[in-house]
Design a protein around this motif. Structure first.
Motif, PDB file in Angstrom:
ATOM      1  N   MET A   1     -50.490 -22.794 -13.983  1.00  0.00           N
ATOM      2  CA  MET A   1     -50.530 -23.496 -13.756  1.00  0.00           C
ATOM      3  C   MET A   1     -50.065 -24.899 -13.340  1.00  0.00           C
ATOM      4  O   MET A   1     -49.904 -25.826 -12.168  1.00  0.00           O
ATOM      5  CB  MET A   1     -52.137 -23.216 -13.129  1.00  0.00           C
ATOM      6  CG  MET A   1     -53.018 -22.441 -13.491  1.00  0.00           C
ATOM      7  SD  MET A   1     -52.102 -21.203 -11.225  1.00  0.00           S
ATOM      8  CE  MET A   1     -54.059 -22.183 -11.155  1.00  0.00           C
ATOM      9  N   TYR A   2     -50.328 -25.309 -14.971  1.00  0.00           N
ATOM     10  CA  TYR A   2     -49.646 -26.401 -14.821  1.00  0.00           C
ATOM     11  C   TYR A   2     -48.815 -27.022 -15.020  1.00  0.00           C
ATOM     12  O   TYR A   2     -48.196 -28.283 -14.919  1.00  0.00           O
ATOM     13  CB  TYR A   2     -50.762 -27.166 -15.632  1.00  0.00           C
ATOM     14  CG  TYR A   2     -52.194 -27.390 -15.135  1.00  0.00           C
ATOM     15  CD1 TYR A   2     -52.698 -28.188 -13.921  1.00  0.00           C
ATOM     16  CD2 TYR A   2     -53.206 -27.195 -16.045  1.00  0.00           C
ATOM     17  CE1 TYR A   2     -53.784 -28.430 -13.533  1.00  0.00           C
ATOM     18  CE2 TYR A   2     -55.086 -27.791 -16.178  1.00  0.00           C
ATOM     19  CZ  TYR A   2     -54.912 -28.345 -14.637  1.00  0.00           C
ATOM     20  OH  TYR A   2     -56.042 -27.950 -14.210  1.00  0.00           O
ATOM     21  N   SER A   3     -47.105 -26.180 -15.087  1.00  0.00           N
ATOM     22  CA  SER A   3     -46.268 -26.659 -15.703  1.00  0.00           C
ATOM     23  C   SER A   3     -45.722 -27.409 -14.858  1.00  0.00           C
ATOM     24  O   SER A   3     -46.057 -27.433 -13.845  1.00  0.00           O
ATOM     25  CB  SER A   3     -45.620 -25.314 -15.330  1.00  0.00           C
ATOM     26  OG  SER A   3     -44.308 -25.687 -16.172  1.00  0.00           O
ATOM     27  N   GLN A   4     -44.867 -28.634 -15.318  1.00  0.00           N
ATOM     28  CA  GLN A   4     -44.336 -29.781 -14.745  1.00  0.00           C
ATOM     29  C   GLN A   4     -43.226 -29.004 -13.349  1.00  0.00           C
ATOM     30  O   GLN A   4     -43.050 -29.749 -12.358  1.00  0.00           O
ATOM     31  CB  GLN A   4     -43.861 -30.672 -15.748  1.00  0.00           C
ATOM     32  CG  GLN A   4     -43.392 -31.701 -14.709  1.00  0.00           C
ATOM     33  CD  GLN A   4     -43.043 -33.136 -15.918  1.00  0.00           C
ATOM     34  OE1 GLN A   4     -42.758 -32.939 -17.449  1.00  0.00           O
ATOM     35  NE2 GLN A   4     -42.290 -34.133 -15.687  1.00  0.00           N
ATOM     36  N   ASN A   5     -42.483 -28.640 -14.274  1.00  0.00           N
ATOM     37  CA  ASN A   5     -41.268 -27.866 -14.051  1.00  0.00           C
ATOM     38  C   ASN A   5     -41.268 -26.836 -12.542  1.00  0.00           C
ATOM     39  O   ASN A   5     -41.254 -26.522 -11.626  1.00  0.00           O
ATOM     40  CB  ASN A   5     -40.278 -26.745 -14.425  1.00  0.00           C
ATOM     41  CG  ASN A   5     -39.676 -28.561 -14.986  1.00  0.00           C
ATOM     42  OD1 ASN A   5     -40.009 -29.689 -14.547  1.00  0.00           O
ATOM     43  ND2 ASN A   5     -39.665 -28.528 -16.143  1.00  0.00           N
ATOM     44  N   TYR A   6     -41.986 -25.604 -13.134  1.00  0.00           N
ATOM     45  CA  TYR A   6     -42.449 -23.994 -12.533  1.00  0.00           C
ATOM     46  C   TYR A   6     -43.596 -24.098 -11.765  1.00  0.00           C
ATOM     47  O   TYR A   6     -44.166 -22.940 -11.528  1.00  0.00           O
ATOM     48  CB  TYR A   6     -42.169 -23.286 -12.597  1.00  0.00           C
ATOM     49  CG  TYR A   6     -41.944 -22.542 -14.378  1.00  0.00           C
ATOM     50  CD1 TYR A   6     -43.580 -22.329 -14.164  1.00  0.00           C
ATOM     51  CD2 TYR A   6     -40.583 -24.046 -15.316  1.00  0.00           C
ATOM     52  CE1 TYR A   6     -43.668 -22.103 -16.147  1.00  0.00           C
ATOM     53  CE2 TYR A   6     -41.986 -23.296 -16.819  1.00  0.00           C
ATOM     54  CZ  TYR A   6     -43.011 -22.419 -16.891  1.00  0.00           C
ATOM     55  OH  TYR A   6     -43.191 -22.600 -18.122  1.00  0.00           O
ATOM     56  N   GLY A   7     -44.609 -24.796 -12.301  1.00  0.00           N
ATOM     57  CA  GLY A   7     -45.884 -24.700 -11.996  1.00  0.00           C
ATOM     58  C   GLY A   7     -46.707 -24.879 -10.794  1.00  0.00           C
ATOM     59  O   GLY A   7     -46.206 -25.016 -10.112  1.00  0.00           O
TER      60      GLY A   7
END
Length: 331
Positions: A165-171
């Motif tokens: 959910m929090y991923s910087q690139n694919y969240g």
């Protein structure tokens, strides 16, 4: 009159004789089974709870680094390192934790923030879920299962789910708000000003479902006649809950308060999965682990931090036990 007194005196003796006969009827195998059922849990409790707890307290007064034996000789004066092997030197571990260990007070502050969020957000949210479901809304069982699902998942799995959910690139969050490029993407878990609040959202998501179940159990035990009497007196739903139902839930409130304090103190999995409890996510439980099984292996110092955490945890537990026994002793 004399026969009545004789009957009264002989009744206890007859009961005692029956009790003795029942005890004598136990075979050797029965006694062995009873002894095993008592001793095995006792030994397991001593081995896995009391002995480690006492060992932690003793090790907190040493400079043991996990290798070699403990020595009872006096410490070498003016030695600033806390890695010296097996030196018993009193409360210096505690003094160093409070004075020269830079992560200690940020960890205490983060634990207090964790506790405040649980009390101010997770607990009221769980209470709201419980009240709404208790009113018997349509598909209440389905909503209850959905809200309780995070409690059934391990904290490690919850951390992995929220990493996506929090991923910087694919969240998912950055995708929804349109921050997917490297230039404007929000680093929710890497930014020390954001990662604590991001992890607290994960913890609140789970804690609210746990609190909901506890409150549901308390609401089911409330006497329906209390609500009926309040409605007859002209009270609305809001007044009925806060002035009639909520005071009856005092035992549940105490349990939830104790559970909330303990959960906020032992928080570990989510922050350790995120970034091993560094860069803005220091917690007391993570510091204990990093010092005992980390690269430096400062077992004595880590044990002192564990004792601090234990003492803080004993406060709400003692309050809960005091209220419980006082309620049982009340006439």
């Amino acid at each position: 009159m004399a026969s009545t007194i004789t009957t009264t005196r002989t009744a206890p003796s007859a009961a005692k004789s029956r009790r003795r006969r029942r005890l004598r009827s136990l075979t050797r195998r029965d006694r062995f089974v009873i002894a095993a059922m008592l001793l095995v849990p006792l030994l397991l409790d001593l081995a896995f709870i009391w002995f480690p707890a006492l060992a932690t307290v003793l090790l907190s007064f040493t400079r043991w680094n996990g290798v070699g034996g403990l020595h009872t000789s006096a410490c070498v004066p003016n030695v600033p390192s806390i890695l010296d092997n097996g030196c018993l030197f009193g409360v210096q571990n505690y003094h160093q934790a409070a004075t020269i260990y830079p992560e200690f007070w940020p960890a205490v502050r983060h634990n207090l923030v964790w506790l405040a969020v649980f009390i101010l957000f997770a607990t009221p949210l769980g209470m709201l879920f419980a009240v709404v479901i208790d009113r018997g809304i349509k598909n209440s069982r389905m909503y209850q299962s959905i809200l309780f699902l995070p409690v059934m998942l391990s904290l490690a799995l919850i951390g992995i789910i929220w990493e996506f959910m929090y991923s910087q690139n694919y969240g998912l969050i950055n995708t929804v708000i349109g921050r997917t490029s490297n230039s404007n993407a929000i680093d929710w878990l890497g930014n020390p000003h954001l990662n604590l609040w991001a992890v607290l959202v994960e913890a609140t998501w789970r804690q609210a479902g746990y609190v909901m179940v506890l409150y549901l159990a308390g609401l089911k035990a409330v006497d329906p006649s209390l609500r009926e009497a309040a409605l007859i007196d002209g009270a609305n739903q809001w007044q009925t809950f806060w002035r009639v139902v909520f005071p009856v839930l005092k035992p549940i409130n105490i349990v939830i308060l104790v559970v909330t304090v303990i959960e906020s103190l032992r928080a570990f999995d989510l922050v350790y999965i995120t970034n091993k409890g560094i860069n803005g996510l220091e917690l007391l439980s993570v510091l204990v682990t990093s010092n005992i099984v980390g690269e430096t292996q400062r077992v004595g110092f880590g044990s002192a931090l564990g004792v601090v955490l234990l003492v803080i945890s004993l406060v709400p537990i003692s309050i809960f036990l005091y209220n419980t026994f006082r309620r049982e002793d009340a006439p």
